[in-house]
Motif scaffolding. Structure first.
Motif: not given
Length: 482
Positions: A288-293
């Motif tokens: 989730p952290e990576t996908m949150d732009i």
């Protein structure tokens, strides 16, 4: 509990000591043959090599695969003679009896067709780039164009499979799986091999999950597909009513059972399963952290273009690729579908180029401004090229191009690659390689070389034979390397 005790007590003390002695001897022998093999077997996330064969120039790879076969003649391979001879029949001396696909083999007329789009030379390199790619033309001094790629595969599925696995037949491990198997992961919270898919236009050729499959390698090395939407990775989130603490307790007990089974069977796949469960647990936070732009500044989002704010688009995936690269994911594979233009090419290639051009150039620029292009390799290309003659009826406004394995264009940028270089040539009609041919296996050997891996020494024994990505072929393309 009684079942566990029964399992433990199934051997007598004499049998236990005998089996333990043989096991230790086997481990000692394995360590002499390959000092890293025992480590890799007990922890499959670690690379079997333990360390690269030699100093790598590339730390991570982003492979922008353009599925369908982009027309090199509309994008990179400028052919004024083909334009001049537009409408003439393709000479037999050029075709030389080479096979055609079933879609054009029955055509009575094979009229040559030049691109209707303008080409110009850009940058200090003077690379020829089409007007369809105004953004990529701006990074021409960063890329190395390879205009002399060729393959034996003439249809999509075997051609893509060949590029991704080294064989036209399905079932072999993919490039990313080989790299994960050999070198392991640099981030314990994310897979070494991540996959992103996008579609440029409707009716695109499909891509299959086996293209990022592990084949006969341990399953922990298969690619993990990241999707747009609520669940970026399927089955990663806890089921309803199950807390994170419950999930952890479940995994701890499951690991105990797997450990018992491994002591009994010595099956390396059991350790792969344990590693996958543990990775999935850690990914509940990291994905989730990576996908949150949402934390990306507007100037970065604007650099990638308006589609970057739409999840699942090629632009959004290019930005996610950079974010994954920042987290030291070893191999990031993007598939962009929609390049199969048998007809209506002038319209459709405009749509595909527009969807791809700005995000691709932005990715290279973004990596460079962060100092990451120095150790990241970016690859762009499809499974084959397109013919220099028209499929179907040729008109002034419309034409199509069939599959063409004889010659096509790919490019690379970043670590270990010469900048602003054009390597290889095709003949004046864009039908055959005229200079410096580069085969699919040569490309694969060169990619592994940049990662510090000798492609002839990264092997896996399966069904009595040692396999490798490049089969029994492959030469490193040294002139393009720094």
């Amino acid at each position: 509990m009684s079942d566990l005790c029964h399992h433990v007590n199934r051997y007598s003390r004499r049998e236990f000591l005998a089996k333990t002695g043989l096991g230790m001897g086997g481990l000692a022998l394995a360590s002499l043959i390959n000092p890293f093999s025992a480590i890799a077997q007990n922890d499959p996330s670690k690379g079997v090599l333990g360390a690269p064969h030699f100093h790598p120039k590339v730390k991570r790879v982003i492979y922008l695969f353009q599925s369908g076969g982009p027309s090199q003649l509309e994008l990179f391979d400028y052919k004024p003679e083909l334009i001049k001879r537009n409408g003439e029949q393709l000479p037999d001396s050029v075709r030389q009896g080479q096979r055609l696909t079933g879609m054009t083999a029955g055509q009575k007329s094979i009229p040559m067709v030049g691109s209707i789009y303008d080409f110009k030379q850009y940058g200090q390199s003077g690379a020829w780039v089409s007007e369809l790619l105004p953004h990529i033309s701006g990074i021409s001094d960063e890329i190395c164009l390879i205009k002399s790629m060729y393959t034996e595969a003439i249809n999509h599925d075997p051609a893509i499979t060949f590029f991704q696995t080294g064989s036209q037949l399905p079932g072999r491990p993919s490039i990313g799986s080989w790299i994960s198997y050999g070198l392991g992961s640099d981030n314990e919270n994310l897979p070494a091999f991540c996959v992103l898919l996008s579609q440029g236009k409707r009716g695109a050729q499909p891509v299959y999950a086996r293209l990022w499959g592990n084949g006969f390698l341990p399953s922990v090395h298969q690619g993990v597909q990241f999707r747009s939407g609520k669940d970026a990775v399927l089955y990663l989130n806890d089921p309803p009513g199950v807390s994170g603490q419950d999930r952890k307790a479940y995994l701890d007990h499951l690991k105990q059972l797997y450990d018992i089974q491994y002591e009994s069977d010595k099956d390396a796949e059991i350790n792969s399963k344990i590693a996958q469960y543990e990775m999935a647990y850690r990914m509940q936070t990291s994905v989730p952290e990576t996908m949150d732009i949402s934390g990306e500044p507007d100037y970065i989002l604007d650099m990638y273009g308006p589609d970057v704010r739409i999840p699942g688009t090629y632009a959004a995936n290019c930005l996610l690729a950079r974010r994954l690269a920042e987290k030291n994911v070893k191999f990031i594979q993007l598939y962009h579908k929609g390049w199969d233009q048998h007809g209506n090419l002038p319209n459709d290639i405009q749509l595909m180029s527009k969807s791809m051009d700005q995000p691709t150039a932005a990715l290279v620029r973004d990596l460079k401004q962060r100092g990451m292009l120095e150790d990241t390799l970016v690859i762009w290309g499809g499974e084959f090229g397109r013919t220099s003659y028209s499929q179907g009826r040729l008109t002034k406004e419309n034409y199509g191009r069939d599959h063409h394995p004889n010659c096509f264009t790919m490019w690379m940028a970043g670590a270990g690659i010469k900048k602003g270089m054009t390597y290889g040539e095709t003949d004046e009609l864009g039908y055959n390689v005229a200079k410096d041919p580069v085969h699919v296996h040569d490309f694969q050997a060169t990619l592994l070389h940049l990662l510090g891996v000798d492609h002839e020494r990264l092997t896996f024994k399966h069904q009595g034979r040692r396999y490798r990505l490049t089969d029994v072929h492959g030469q490193i393309v040294k002139p393009i390397l720094i």
